[in-house]
Design an enzyme around this catalytic site. Structure first.
Site, PDB file in Angstrom:
ATOM      1  N   LYS A  85      35.137  44.329  44.366  1.00 59.96           N
ATOM      2  CA  LYS A  85      34.399  43.457  43.445  1.00 59.96           C
ATOM      3  C   LYS A  85      32.891  43.697  43.583  1.00 59.96           C
ATOM      4  CE  LYS A  85      38.039  39.935  43.557  1.00 59.96           C
ATOM      5  NZ  LYS A  85      38.359  38.526  43.895  1.00 59.96           N
ATOM      6  N   TYR A 107      42.409  38.311  34.512  1.00 59.45           N
ATOM      7  CA  TYR A 107      42.514  36.975  35.108  1.00 59.45           C
ATOM      8  C   TYR A 107      43.058  35.945  34.114  1.00 59.45           C
ATOM      9  CZ  TYR A 107      40.005  38.379  39.390  1.00 59.45           C
ATOM     10  OH  TYR A 107      39.645  38.951  40.589  1.00 59.45           O
ATOM     11  N   PHE A 152      37.180  26.983  38.279  1.00 57.35           N
ATOM     12  CA  PHE A 152      36.291  28.038  38.790  1.00 57.35           C
ATOM     13  C   PHE A 152      36.236  29.270  37.887  1.00 57.35           C
ATOM     14  CE2 PHE A 152      40.430  28.605  40.947  1.00 57.35           C
ATOM     15  CZ  PHE A 152      40.724  29.932  40.620  1.00 57.35           C
ATOM     16  N   ARG A 163      47.915  43.630  50.295  1.00 60.65           N
ATOM     17  CA  ARG A 163      47.471  42.234  50.423  1.00 60.65           C
ATOM     18  C   ARG A 163      47.230  41.883  51.893  1.00 60.65           C
ATOM     19  NH1 ARG A 163      46.594  38.952  45.753  1.00 60.65           N
ATOM     20  NH2 ARG A 163      47.639  37.192  46.739  1.00 60.65           N
ATOM     21  N   THR A 176      43.263  34.950  50.237  1.00 58.76           N
ATOM     22  CA  THR A 176      42.313  34.719  49.141  1.00 58.76           C
ATOM     23  C   THR A 176      41.062  34.010  49.666  1.00 58.76           C
ATOM     24  OG1 THR A 176      44.166  34.524  47.614  1.00 58.76           O
ATOM     25  CG2 THR A 176      42.051  33.675  46.849  1.00 58.76           C
ATOM     26  N   ARG A 183      38.858  40.787  54.376  1.00 62.23           N
ATOM     27  CA  ARG A 183      38.176  39.508  54.141  1.00 62.23           C
ATOM     28  C   ARG A 183      37.899  38.781  55.455  1.00 62.23           C
ATOM     29  NH1 ARG A 183      42.212  38.150  49.185  1.00 62.23           N
ATOM     30  NH2 ARG A 183      41.060  39.127  47.487  1.00 62.23           N
ATOM     31  N   ASN A 197      34.879  37.137  47.687  1.00 64.21           N
ATOM     32  CA  ASN A 197      35.871  37.660  48.640  1.00 64.21           C
ATOM     33  C   ASN A 197      36.102  39.164  48.548  1.00 64.21           C
ATOM     34  OD1 ASN A 197      37.351  37.642  46.314  1.00 64.21           O
ATOM     35  ND2 ASN A 197      39.000  36.329  47.076  1.00 64.21           N
ATOM     36  N   GLU A 256      48.445  45.685  35.806  1.00 65.22           N
ATOM     37  CA  GLU A 256      47.012  45.875  36.073  1.00 65.22           C
ATOM     38  C   GLU A 256      46.628  47.356  35.993  1.00 65.22           C
ATOM     39  OE1 GLU A 256      46.472  43.813  39.812  1.00 65.22           O
ATOM     40  OE2 GLU A 256      46.819  41.857  38.876  1.00 65.22           O
TER      41      GLU A 256
END
Ligand SMILES: Nc1ncnc2c1ncn2[C@@H]1O[C@H](COP(=O)(O)OP(=O)(O)OP(=O)(O)O)[C@@H](O)[C@H]1O
Length: 150
Positions: free
Chosen positions: A11, A51, A59, A87, A93, A104, A114, A128
């Site tokens: 990100k 998303y 949020f 993951r 998360t 993370r 994150n 995706e």
């Protein structure tokens, strides 16, 4: 053998903080194979699709602002069990709930910063990948395969 694939994205905060190499390194070290990689500034349109299931969350506007704040690194990784294992490499998360040793857990604090995304199921991974890699990914038989898989 057709191996599982997952969509991993660094990100904007991960890019800005110079953690692209670190995140790639963890997937490489594990033995997963990189089959898609690109650096792009995502549009609201693609992010709203990505998303879509979160669009009614409070949020969501902040998530859009965050995700359009800079470029991202979009990747496809391939390997046995890569969706779940990806993951695990990322952590929870909420970074404060992530164990040290995860990306993370080691590098961030807030859920809205994150660092990375990882597909949560094989089905969503394929959706995706189709969304972010319309041009397709690389097909390559690595010579190290027999050293990684029995
Ligand atoms: N309570 C929250 N406040 C702020 N941002 C949030 C919150 N919950 C989730 N997010 C953001 O939305 C992203 C997607 O949320 P989701 O519940 O799908 O978690 P995830 O599947 O672990 O994350 P990702 O899809 O990014 O891997 C999170 O990674 C985080 O950046």
């Amino acid at each position: 053998m057709t191996l599982e694939r997952t969509y991993i994205m660094v990100k904007p905060d991960g890019v800005e903080r110079g953690l692209v190499g670190e995140i790639i390194k963890r997937f490489e070290n594990k033995g997963f194979q990189l089959v898609g990689l690109k650096f792009l500034s995502p549009t609201r349109t693609i992010l709203e699709k990505h998303y879509a299931d979160l669009s009614s969350k409070p949020f969501f506007p902040g998530l859009m602002t965050y995700m359009t704040s800079g470029p991202v690194v979009a990747m496809v990784w391939s390997g046995k069990g890569v969706v779940k294992a990806g993951r695990v490499l990322l952590g929870e998360t909420n970074p404060l709930a992530s164990l040290p040793g995860t990306i993370r857990g080691d590098f961030c604090i807030d859920v809205g910063r994150n660092l990375c995304h990882g597909s949560d199921s094989v089905e969503n991974a394929e959706k995706e990948i189709a969304l972010w890699f319309t041009e397709g990914v690389v097909s390559h038989n690595r010579v190290v395969e027999r050293l990684i898989y029995e």
